[in-house]
Design an enzyme around this catalytic site. Structure first.
Site, PDB file in Angstrom:
ATOM      1  N   ALA A  18       0.743  -1.320   0.031  1.00  0.00           N
ATOM      2  CA  ALA A  18       0.054   0.016  -0.166  1.00  0.00           C
ATOM      3  C   ALA A  18       0.793   1.296   0.080  1.00  0.00           C
ATOM      4  O   ALA A  18       0.720   2.070  -0.852  1.00  0.00           O
ATOM      5  CB  ALA A  18      -0.969  -0.041   1.249  1.00  0.00           C
ATOM      6  N   ARG A  29       2.747   9.441 -11.864  1.00  0.00           N
ATOM      7  CA  ARG A  29       1.681  10.331 -12.646  1.00  0.00           C
ATOM      8  C   ARG A  29       2.375  11.677 -12.886  1.00  0.00           C
ATOM      9  O   ARG A  29       2.362  12.472 -13.789  1.00  0.00           O
ATOM     10  CB  ARG A  29       0.705  10.389 -11.778  1.00  0.00           C
ATOM     11  CG  ARG A  29      -0.300   9.164 -11.990  1.00  0.00           C
ATOM     12  CD  ARG A  29      -1.683   9.337 -11.068  1.00  0.00           C
ATOM     13  NE  ARG A  29      -2.186   8.291 -10.725  1.00  0.00           N
ATOM     14  CZ  ARG A  29      -1.991   7.568  -9.651  1.00  0.00           C
ATOM     15  NH1 ARG A  29      -1.744   8.521  -8.461  1.00  0.00           N
ATOM     16  NH2 ARG A  29      -2.253   6.551  -9.323  1.00  0.00           N
ATOM     17  N   SER A  46       1.153  -4.774  -4.151  1.00  0.00           N
ATOM     18  CA  SER A  46      -0.014  -4.221  -4.063  1.00  0.00           C
ATOM     19  C   SER A  46      -1.410  -5.070  -3.615  1.00  0.00           C
ATOM     20  O   SER A  46      -2.098  -5.319  -4.705  1.00  0.00           O
ATOM     21  CB  SER A  46      -0.465  -3.538  -5.383  1.00  0.00           C
ATOM     22  OG  SER A  46       0.103  -2.386  -5.377  1.00  0.00           O
ATOM     23  N   CYS A  50      -5.777  -6.853   4.439  1.00  0.00           N
ATOM     24  CA  CYS A  50      -7.393  -6.659   4.965  1.00  0.00           C
ATOM     25  C   CYS A  50      -8.310  -7.769   4.639  1.00  0.00           C
ATOM     26  O   CYS A  50      -9.180  -8.052   5.172  1.00  0.00           O
ATOM     27  CB  CYS A  50      -7.615  -5.276   4.653  1.00  0.00           C
ATOM     28  SG  CYS A  50      -6.942  -3.794   4.620  1.00  0.00           S
ATOM     29  N   ASP A 293       2.866   1.514   7.614  1.00  0.00           N
ATOM     30  CA  ASP A 293       2.923   1.108   8.778  1.00  0.00           C
ATOM     31  C   ASP A 293       4.407   0.977   9.599  1.00  0.00           C
ATOM     32  O   ASP A 293       4.387   0.628  10.834  1.00  0.00           O
ATOM     33  CB  ASP A 293       2.509  -0.716   8.828  1.00  0.00           C
ATOM     34  CG  ASP A 293       1.058  -0.970   8.667  1.00  0.00           C
ATOM     35  OD1 ASP A 293       0.249  -0.061   8.567  1.00  0.00           O
ATOM     36  OD2 ASP A 293       0.744  -2.213   8.667  1.00  0.00           O
ATOM     37  N   ASN A 315      -2.092   4.250   2.626  1.00  0.00           N
ATOM     38  CA  ASN A 315      -2.395   4.814   1.249  1.00  0.00           C
ATOM     39  C   ASN A 315      -2.309   6.232   1.066  1.00  0.00           C
ATOM     40  O   ASN A 315      -1.723   6.657   0.300  1.00  0.00           O
ATOM     41  CB  ASN A 315      -3.819   4.102   0.765  1.00  0.00           C
ATOM     42  CG  ASN A 315      -3.826   2.711   0.267  1.00  0.00           C
ATOM     43  OD1 ASN A 315      -2.933   2.379  -0.769  1.00  0.00           O
ATOM     44  ND2 ASN A 315      -4.153   1.878   1.034  1.00  0.00           N
ATOM     45  N   TYR A 436     -33.125  10.577   5.581  1.00  0.00           N
ATOM     46  CA  TYR A 436     -34.061   9.665   6.186  1.00  0.00           C
ATOM     47  C   TYR A 436     -35.097   9.244   5.009  1.00  0.00           C
ATOM     48  O   TYR A 436     -35.643   9.775   4.057  1.00  0.00           O
ATOM     49  CB  TYR A 436     -34.761  10.357   7.281  1.00  0.00           C
ATOM     50  CG  TYR A 436     -36.258   9.716   7.612  1.00  0.00           C
ATOM     51  CD1 TYR A 436     -36.127   8.410   8.114  1.00  0.00           C
ATOM     52  CD2 TYR A 436     -37.586  10.215   7.217  1.00  0.00           C
ATOM     53  CE1 TYR A 436     -37.135   7.629   8.259  1.00  0.00           C
ATOM     54  CE2 TYR A 436     -38.484   9.478   7.533  1.00  0.00           C
ATOM     55  CZ  TYR A 436     -38.393   8.242   8.142  1.00  0.00           C
ATOM     56  OH  TYR A 436     -39.487   7.590   8.100  1.00  0.00           O
ATOM     57  N   ARG A 452     -27.684  14.878  20.024  1.00  0.00           N
ATOM     58  CA  ARG A 452     -28.762  15.941  20.899  1.00  0.00           C
ATOM     59  C   ARG A 452     -28.573  15.591  22.432  1.00  0.00           C
ATOM     60  O   ARG A 452     -28.415  16.418  23.192  1.00  0.00           O
ATOM     61  CB  ARG A 452     -30.171  15.311  20.361  1.00  0.00           C
ATOM     62  CG  ARG A 452     -31.120  16.788  20.391  1.00  0.00           C
ATOM     63  CD  ARG A 452     -32.598  16.131  19.711  1.00  0.00           C
ATOM     64  NE  ARG A 452     -33.052  14.913  20.509  1.00  0.00           N
ATOM     65  CZ  ARG A 452     -33.853  14.195  19.954  1.00  0.00           C
ATOM     66  NH1 ARG A 452     -34.362  14.237  18.914  1.00  0.00           N
ATOM     67  NH2 ARG A 452     -34.350  12.851  20.787  1.00  0.00           N
TER      68      ARG A 452
HETATM   69  C1  LIG Z   1      -5.448  -9.494   8.401  1.00  0.00           C
HETATM   70  C2  LIG Z   1      -5.310  -7.984   8.551  1.00  0.00           C
HETATM   71  C3  LIG Z   1      -6.570  -7.483   8.177  1.00  0.00           C
HETATM   72  C4  LIG Z   1      -6.425  -6.149   8.141  1.00  0.00           C
HETATM   73  N1  LIG Z   1      -7.836  -5.414   7.958  1.00  0.00           N
HETATM   74  C5  LIG Z   1      -7.576  -3.974   7.775  1.00  0.00           C
HETATM   75  C6  LIG Z   1      -8.817  -3.014   7.811  1.00  0.00           C
HETATM   76  O1  LIG Z   1      -9.945  -3.684   7.562  1.00  0.00           O
HETATM   77  N2  LIG Z   1      -8.696  -1.978   7.394  1.00  0.00           N
HETATM   78  C7  LIG Z   1      -7.366  -1.084   7.440  1.00  0.00           C
HETATM   79  O2  LIG Z   1      -7.478  -0.210   7.280  1.00  0.00           O
HETATM   80  N3  LIG Z   1      -6.261  -2.037   7.629  1.00  0.00           N
HETATM   81  C8  LIG Z   1      -6.436  -3.281   7.915  1.00  0.00           C
HETATM   82  N4  LIG Z   1      -5.096  -3.909   7.805  1.00  0.00           N
HETATM   83  C9  LIG Z   1      -3.740  -3.321   8.082  1.00  0.00           C
HETATM   84  C10 LIG Z   1      -3.268  -2.952   6.487  1.00  0.00           C
HETATM   85  O3  LIG Z   1      -3.201  -4.181   5.714  1.00  0.00           O
HETATM   86  C11 LIG Z   1      -2.020  -2.278   6.558  1.00  0.00           C
HETATM   87  O4  LIG Z   1      -2.109  -1.101   7.454  1.00  0.00           O
HETATM   88  C12 LIG Z   1      -1.443  -1.989   5.320  1.00  0.00           C
HETATM   89  O5  LIG Z   1      -1.123  -3.121   4.537  1.00  0.00           O
HETATM   90  C13 LIG Z   1      -0.134  -1.330   5.513  1.00  0.00           C
HETATM   91  O6  LIG Z   1       0.424  -0.998   4.313  1.00  0.00           O
HETATM   92  P1  LIG Z   1       2.063  -0.665   4.366  1.00  0.00           P
HETATM   93  O7  LIG Z   1       2.451  -0.653   2.794  1.00  0.00           O
HETATM   94  O8  LIG Z   1       2.566   0.170   5.104  1.00  0.00           O
HETATM   95  O9  LIG Z   1       2.622  -2.064   4.662  1.00  0.00           O
HETATM   96  P2  LIG Z   1       2.295  -3.663   4.285  1.00  0.00           P
HETATM   97  O10 LIG Z   1       1.311  -3.837   3.666  1.00  0.00           O
HETATM   98  O11 LIG Z   1       2.968  -4.584   5.263  1.00  0.00           O
HETATM   99  O12 LIG Z   1       3.625  -3.772   3.144  1.00  0.00           O
HETATM  100  C14 LIG Z   1       5.155  -3.691   3.388  1.00  0.00           C
HETATM  101  C15 LIG Z   1       5.674  -4.475   2.270  1.00  0.00           C
HETATM  102  O13 LIG Z   1       7.156  -4.393   2.512  1.00  0.00           O
HETATM  103  C16 LIG Z   1       7.655  -5.600   2.278  1.00  0.00           C
HETATM  104  N5  LIG Z   1       9.234  -5.370   2.761  1.00  0.00           N
HETATM  105  C17 LIG Z   1       9.280  -5.234   4.110  1.00  0.00           C
HETATM  106  N6  LIG Z   1      10.779  -5.311   4.487  1.00  0.00           N
HETATM  107  C18 LIG Z   1      11.242  -5.269   3.213  1.00  0.00           C
HETATM  108  C19 LIG Z   1      12.560  -5.349   2.779  1.00  0.00           C
HETATM  109  N7  LIG Z   1      13.707  -4.985   3.604  1.00  0.00           N
HETATM  110  N8  LIG Z   1      12.838  -5.023   1.420  1.00  0.00           N
HETATM  111  C20 LIG Z   1      11.870  -5.257   0.596  1.00  0.00           C
HETATM  112  N9  LIG Z   1      10.387  -5.281   0.766  1.00  0.00           N
HETATM  113  C21 LIG Z   1      10.325  -5.431   2.121  1.00  0.00           C
HETATM  114  C22 LIG Z   1       6.950  -6.598   2.866  1.00  0.00           C
HETATM  115  O14 LIG Z   1       7.134  -7.903   2.305  1.00  0.00           O
HETATM  116  C23 LIG Z   1       5.498  -6.070   2.460  1.00  0.00           C
HETATM  117  O15 LIG Z   1       4.914  -6.616   1.337  1.00  0.00           O
HETATM  118  C24 LIG Z   1      -5.082  -5.435   8.233  1.00  0.00           C
HETATM  119  C25 LIG Z   1      -4.021  -5.842   8.293  1.00  0.00           C
HETATM  120  C26 LIG Z   1      -4.105  -7.327   8.483  1.00  0.00           C
HETATM  121  C27 LIG Z   1      -2.631  -8.126   8.574  1.00  0.00           C
END
Ligand SMILES: Cc1cc2nc3c(=O)[nH]c(=O)nc-3n(C[C@H](O)[C@H](O)[C@H](O)COP(=O)(O)OP(=O)(O)OC[C@H]3O[C@@H](n4cnc5c(N)ncnc54)[C@H](O)[C@@H]3O)c2cc1C
Length: 458
Positions: A18, A29, A46, A50, A293, A315, A436, A452
């Protein structure tokens, strides 16, 4: 190293999900000439983590449905060199270089220079060093690799079987729901007094009741202490409240920032060791951005730095970083703690601060809780909804809300989130011209009823 590529600026993105790919796409872009290399250590780019609980629960058919864009699409349609199975192993911010291990080609190592670096390495699931925790019958649920392993294991479970979920945060609850849907006996253990501690305990207690109604064996004030294999297919979970024997264990103990690369490179970290960023997502190191994250956020209500690991935030922060990298100007305005989840029929939503957070931030506040229905009371399908709302004394500002209810309940939280973002006071919230008709709400929407009552109490 920086300009040694015929004068083209090179952006290196670490992390192909993300926060990484939204930045890469946005930078592309705005700057068609930028060379973009995205490194992803896993097999997918990508993807929607979630969606993992819904894949395991059978709402989603296949892992492929959780993939928004494949590396090939990035390469051919966006001119982004997305390299899967390529892991960044270290960063040298002075020399503007990243060391990379290419797992695809026998683990060869190479060096990649950058002009701009974007760190989007995501989160690391909590895995306390308990005896036996590395047993293959114990699963994390962070990546699609985890999801594939877990699904393969879940499909092999033979009746009668038992799943233990350790942790009752939103991921723990969503995974419990997934196994309820698979008709598997499910236990959730949590060291807290109520599940879902991002809600106030009175609301948490109702979530606990709903879990028990779904035949989930919820054990509060119960912490896993060790795990011990029992033959080929079963494992004992030893807790402070006795032992549970499981066929499969899921860890849902929360996450922390995966910031080790940044820390080792000397980049400043803050709250919970998450990468420190300014409003443009710039880190303490020149030309280095971060989002998602692995980095911190700013709470608009409390004015404090916070760590929030959510896809919504990742995102938006990624897009902000990408705009600035691409030569535009954007700022990330911060978070207000909005989140939704569901447990079977019960929808749970929150925004702003809960009572504990409000107290810790030094707010004086009033609270009301109201009961209403999701549709006009006489309309088929009308179901109970409970809204708790917090408002600041004197200013009357809306500080937060929590909603529990059935279908149609949770997304009402977005009205309160909008009110908080706009700085509305409770009186102004009561005056909103909300829609409503009987199939959608009672004449007074539950949000308006709560507002309210809160206005009266303030
Ligand atoms: C089960 C689950 C359910 C979720 N449900 C929700 C929801 O309903 N709503 C919501 O808002 N959020 C939800 N989340 C949280 C959401 O998925 C994360 O906040 C989001 O994916 C974070 O995006 P990111 O790109 O920061 O990290 P990530 O999605 O963790 O992506 C980080 C990427 O970096 C890669 N990486 C790490 N270190 C290295 C390295 N040294 N070299 C190369 N690549 C590396 C990893 O492999 C990973 O693919 C959920 C998460 C989980 C696990």
């Amino acid at each position: 190293m920086g300009q040694a590529r015929g004068g083209r600026r090179r952006l290196v993105v670490i992390g192909g999900d993300a926060a990484g790919m939204s930045a890469a796409s946005q930078a592309r872009r705005l700057d068609p000439d930028l060379e973009i290399v995205a490194l992803e250590k896993g097999r997918w780019t990508s993807y929607s983590a979630c969606g993992i609980p819904y894949l395991v629960g059978g709402d989603v058919d296949s892992i492929d449905d959780l993939i928004a864009r494949e590396p090939q699409t990035f390469r051919t349609q966006h001119n982004i060199d997305a390299r899967i199975l390529h892991e960044a192993t270290s960063i040298d911010v002075d020399a503007q270089k990243v060391e990379v291990r290419d797992h695809e080609h026998g683990g060869r190592n190479y060096t990649l220079g950058y002009d701009v670096l974007h760190i989007a390495t995501g989160a690391t699931p909590a895995r306390p060093p308990l005896p036996g925790i590395d047993d293959p019958l114990i699963h994390g649920v962070q990546t699609l690799e985890d999801a594939a392993d877990l699904l393969a294991h879940a499909k092999k479970l033979e009746d009668p079987c038992h799943v233990v979920v350790v942790g009752a945060g939103y991921i723990g609850l969503e995974m419990a729901e997934a196994f309820v849907k698979r008709d598997v006996r499910t236990t959730v253990i949590t060291r807290t007094a109520e599940p879902l501690s991002m809600f106030d305990p009175d609301m948490g207690a109702l979530i606990g009741e709903a879990m028990r109604k779904e035949d989930i064996d919820l054990r509060t004030r119960t912490a896993a202490q060790s795990f011990e294999r029992r033959g080929d297919k079963r494992i004992d979970v030893h807790t402070n409240n006795g032992t549970l024997t499981a066929d499969l264990v899921i860890l849902g103990l929360g996450v922390g920032p995966n910031s080790r690369l940044a820390i080792d490179a000397g980049i400043a970290v803050g709250e919970r060791d998450a990468v420190k960023v300014d409003r443009q997502q710039r880190t303490s190191s020149d030309g280095v951005y971060s989002a998602g994250d692995c980095c911190e956020s700013f709470h608009r209500l409390t004015g404090q730095h916070v760590y929030v690991a959510l896809g919504t935030v990742a995102n938006k922060q990624g897009r902000t970083a990408g705009t600035n990298i691409g030569g535009g100007y954007a700022t990330f305005p911060g978070v207000i703690g909005t989140a939704v989840t569901k447990l079977c029929a019960l929808e749970c939503a929150r925004t702003g601060v809960n009572e504990k957070e409000a107290r810790e931030a030094g707010f004086e506040f009033s609270t009301v809780t109201i009961d209403s229905t999701t549709r006009a009371g006489y309309f088929p399908g009308a179901a109970p909804i409970k809204v708790k709302m917090l408002g600041e004394k004197r200013s009357g500002r809306v500080l937060g809300a929590q909603i529990l209810g059935q279908e149609g309940a949770a997304k009402r939280i977005d009205v309160v989130a909008t009110a908080i973002t706009a700085g509305l006071d409770v009186e102004e919230l009561t005056a909103l011209d909300l829609s409503y008709a009987p199939p959608f709400s009672p004449l007074w929407d539950p949000i308006l009823i709560a507002a309210r009552k809160l206005a009266e109490s303030l």
